[in-house]
Every structure is written in structure tokens, then in C-alpha cells.
Scaffold this motif. Sequence first.
Motif, PDB file in Angstrom:
ATOM      1  N   LEU A 132       0.832  -1.203   0.000  1.00 59.28           N
ATOM      2  CA  LEU A 132       0.000   0.000   0.000  1.00 59.28           C
ATOM      3  C   LEU A 132       0.868   1.254   0.000  1.00 59.28           C
ATOM      4  CD1 LEU A 132      -2.835   1.274   0.228  1.00 59.28           C
ATOM      5  CD2 LEU A 132      -2.589   1.150   2.711  1.00 59.28           C
ATOM      6  N   PHE A 133       1.905   1.246   0.833  1.00 66.17           N
ATOM      7  CA  PHE A 133       2.792   2.409   0.886  1.00 66.17           C
ATOM      8  C   PHE A 133       3.433   2.656  -0.472  1.00 66.17           C
ATOM      9  CE2 PHE A 133       7.132   3.987   1.098  1.00 66.17           C
ATOM     10  CZ  PHE A 133       6.952   5.194   1.737  1.00 66.17           C
ATOM     11  N   ASN A 134       3.970   1.604  -1.091  1.00 65.78           N
ATOM     12  CA  ASN A 134       4.670   1.775  -2.372  1.00 65.78           C
ATOM     13  C   ASN A 134       3.754   2.309  -3.456  1.00 65.78           C
ATOM     14  OD1 ASN A 134       7.132   0.906  -1.346  1.00 65.78           O
ATOM     15  ND2 ASN A 134       6.748  -1.234  -1.863  1.00 65.78           N
ATOM     16  N   ILE A 135       2.488   1.850  -3.458  1.00 65.96           N
ATOM     17  CA  ILE A 135       1.545   2.330  -4.470  1.00 65.96           C
ATOM     18  C   ILE A 135       1.236   3.805  -4.252  1.00 65.96           C
ATOM     19  CG2 ILE A 135      -0.813   2.138  -5.349  1.00 65.96           C
ATOM     20  CD1 ILE A 135      -0.621  -0.891  -4.716  1.00 65.96           C
ATOM     21  N   ASN A 136       0.810   4.153  -3.040  1.00 64.74           N
ATOM     22  CA  ASN A 136       0.415   5.537  -2.776  1.00 64.74           C
ATOM     23  C   ASN A 136       1.606   6.490  -2.823  1.00 64.74           C
ATOM     24  OD1 ASN A 136      -2.222   4.789  -2.534  1.00 64.74           O
ATOM     25  ND2 ASN A 136      -2.358   5.053  -0.326  1.00 64.74           N
ATOM     26  N   ALA A 137       2.765   6.020  -2.365  1.00 63.57           N
ATOM     27  CA  ALA A 137       3.962   6.856  -2.449  1.00 63.57           C
ATOM     28  C   ALA A 137       4.315   7.146  -3.896  1.00 63.57           C
ATOM     29  CB  ALA A 137       5.126   6.170  -1.739  1.00 63.57           C
ATOM     30  N   GLY A 138       4.182   6.145  -4.747  1.00 60.63           N
ATOM     31  CA  GLY A 138       4.460   6.344  -6.172  1.00 60.63           C
ATOM     32  C   GLY A 138       3.486   7.307  -6.820  1.00 60.63           C
ATOM     33  N   ILE A 139       2.226   7.222  -6.425  1.00 63.53           N
ATOM     34  CA  ILE A 139       1.213   8.140  -6.960  1.00 63.53           C
ATOM     35  C   ILE A 139       1.540   9.572  -6.563  1.00 63.53           C
ATOM     36  CG2 ILE A 139      -1.205   8.848  -6.748  1.00 63.53           C
ATOM     37  CD1 ILE A 139      -1.894   5.837  -6.481  1.00 63.53           C
ATOM     38  N   VAL A 140       1.835   9.780  -5.283  1.00 64.93           N
ATOM     39  CA  VAL A 140       2.142  11.130  -4.795  1.00 64.93           C
ATOM     40  C   VAL A 140       3.391  11.667  -5.483  1.00 64.93           C
ATOM     41  CG1 VAL A 140       2.877  12.456  -2.776  1.00 64.93           C
ATOM     42  CG2 VAL A 140       0.961  10.855  -2.596  1.00 64.93           C
TER      43      VAL A 140
END
Length: 361
Positions: A132-140
Amino acid sequence: MEEANARAQVRMARIASHMRAPEGNSMVGLEREPTRARGAAPGFKVAVLGAAGGIGQPLSLLMKMHPLVSTLHLYDVFNTPGVVADLSHTNTSAVVRGFLGNDQLGPALTGMDLVIIPAGVPRKPGMTRDDLFNINAGIVRTLIEGCAKHCPRAFINIISNPVNSTVPIAAEVLKLAGVYDPKRLFGVTTLDVVRANTFVAEVIGVDPKTVDVPVLGGHAGITILPILSQVTPQFTFTDKEVAYLTNRIQNGGTEVVEAKAGTGSATLSMAYAAAEFAQSCLRALQGESGIIECAYVASEVTELPFFATKVRIGREGIEEIFPVGPLNHHEREGIEKLKPELRQSIEKGVNFVHNPPPKKS
């Protein structure tokens, strides 16, 4: 008849330009006509990134209703045309335009005064917290790269979780682009304040709008620390009340998830809180003085590089970051307890930018 048809074509072109549908789905036979935003003065331009999501849709509605918004850009990777078509039927003065997919991120951001970022995905079955962190961090990271290029002077309000990490991610991306201004980057922790005000009002029996509870630290679990000794109106809580209120404020998100029985998270209350903070930013941009909010920002209040505390916002961004003020023993202990977790979250965000995880094949 020909003149009537021509007038009809002009009207339809104007409607199409407001809806700003993707090129492949544009209304057949119509050329878009540029439209002028006619919002209330001074008419600020606001972008919502992640506008089709659970937070983004009600947030977009609230911003469409705001009298200080003249142009509202809605961006997402799915369903933006539908959200824009729906919102464009509301008779408020703001002009709403939609943008879909990575190719339209630049146009969505160009010329914006305020960018609000609720984009991200909720945790799904089988997904680890790191996933979850990697996905949302990548989006941001991608969205902030767009901000750095197309609206480097905009106020940026970050809602995407985990805020304790995504704000440091945004800061590092802006630094790499050479446009970082810590006064214009905000992690939105207003929901913690809104919850604190509401829950405290229930305990002391007053209107929540008359209550002000500073909430310090971060925006997750024990990093959320309500400072009940500084509540307005002044009130003395018992140890039992302090324990109850602190626990409920820190776990308000879990309360909503459990109440929704796995069908969602805090979307409506988050949209409300985000709109409240955005309103404060717009009022500050307009030149109003004395705008004070709690926010998670670059700070020297503690030894941590980011910390949520009260800040005064003006036309150029943060004008003053207030110290934590007098604390009781419980609150001093709470700050020391939250520091290790908050430090770890900050470092995780910084490391994501400079040492990104390998892409899965």
C-alpha cells in the motif's frame, strides 16, 4: 434556421468545453470553445488530484460550491468525465473542467493557485502495508513531479496516506526539482482536529463549532496527540476522560472502517475537513490575516524535520509556526512516545525518493 443552428452549436461547444472530456470520447461533431471562469473575485484556480475517488468526489463538490473558487480542475486516472458532467450541472459560479490520465496531468495543473491531493488506493485483501505504501507513495511522487513542473508556486495540500510519509516524499521531489518552498507544502491533519472538536464537545456538552483542540504530532495512530490541556473553552478533564478522548481521536479512522463493515473508510468527514483547510488557504491567499490552522509541515518545533502544530498562513504560505505551548505530564509523555514512529515514517518517505524500491516484474 441556419442562425438558430449556429447558436445551438455555440452553446453545445461551450458545454463541451466545460466538461473537457478526453479527446477520444469528445462529443461528436463539436469543437470546444474556450470558456472564461467567472467565479467570485478574486477567483482562485484549484485542482483536485484524485477527484473521482471516495474523498475526491465530495471534496470536489464542496470546492465547486466555494465562492472563492473560479476555476476547478478535476484530475484522475478514471471516471473524470462522469464526475465533471455531474458537477457541471450545479449552478455555482465556478467553472469545472476534467482531465483524465497521465497525459493530461500537465494541463490540469497549469496555472493553479491551490492543489489538493486525495489520490491513492485503499488497502485491499492480500495487500501488505508495504504494498500500500509503495503504491500511494508512487502516486504522490508522480503528482508532485507534475506540480513542480507546472505550478511550482501553488499551495499544495496533501491528504494521501500515509501523510506522515507522503509529505516528506513531496518535499524531496520538490527539492530535486529545485522549487521546494516549505511554506507552501501542507499535510492536511484537519480531520484529527475536526474529530477532536466533535468528541470533546460531546463530553463537555457544547456546540462543536465553539471548541478548538490543538492536535500535534502526525496523522496516524499514536502520532496523533490532542492537547486537551489547551482546549477552548477551557475545561478540566478527568484522567478517564483524557484516556477516552485521546484513544477515540487517535482511532477515529478505525471507528469509521468498522462501522462501514469493510465497505469503505472515512471519506465524507475527510472531504469536509479537507475543504475546511482549503478554505483557510484560499482566505489567506485572498489576503485575510490571522488564519491559524493545525497542519503537518516542515518544522523546527522539535528535532523532527516534520511535525503537526498550529501555523499561521498568509498570502505567501506559512508565516509562523507556533511552539507546542505548555503541556501537562501526560502530553509531554505522549510527544516522546510518538517521536520514534513519526521519525521512522519520515525516513521511509525520504528513502522512497532517493532509494526507490525495485519494480515488480
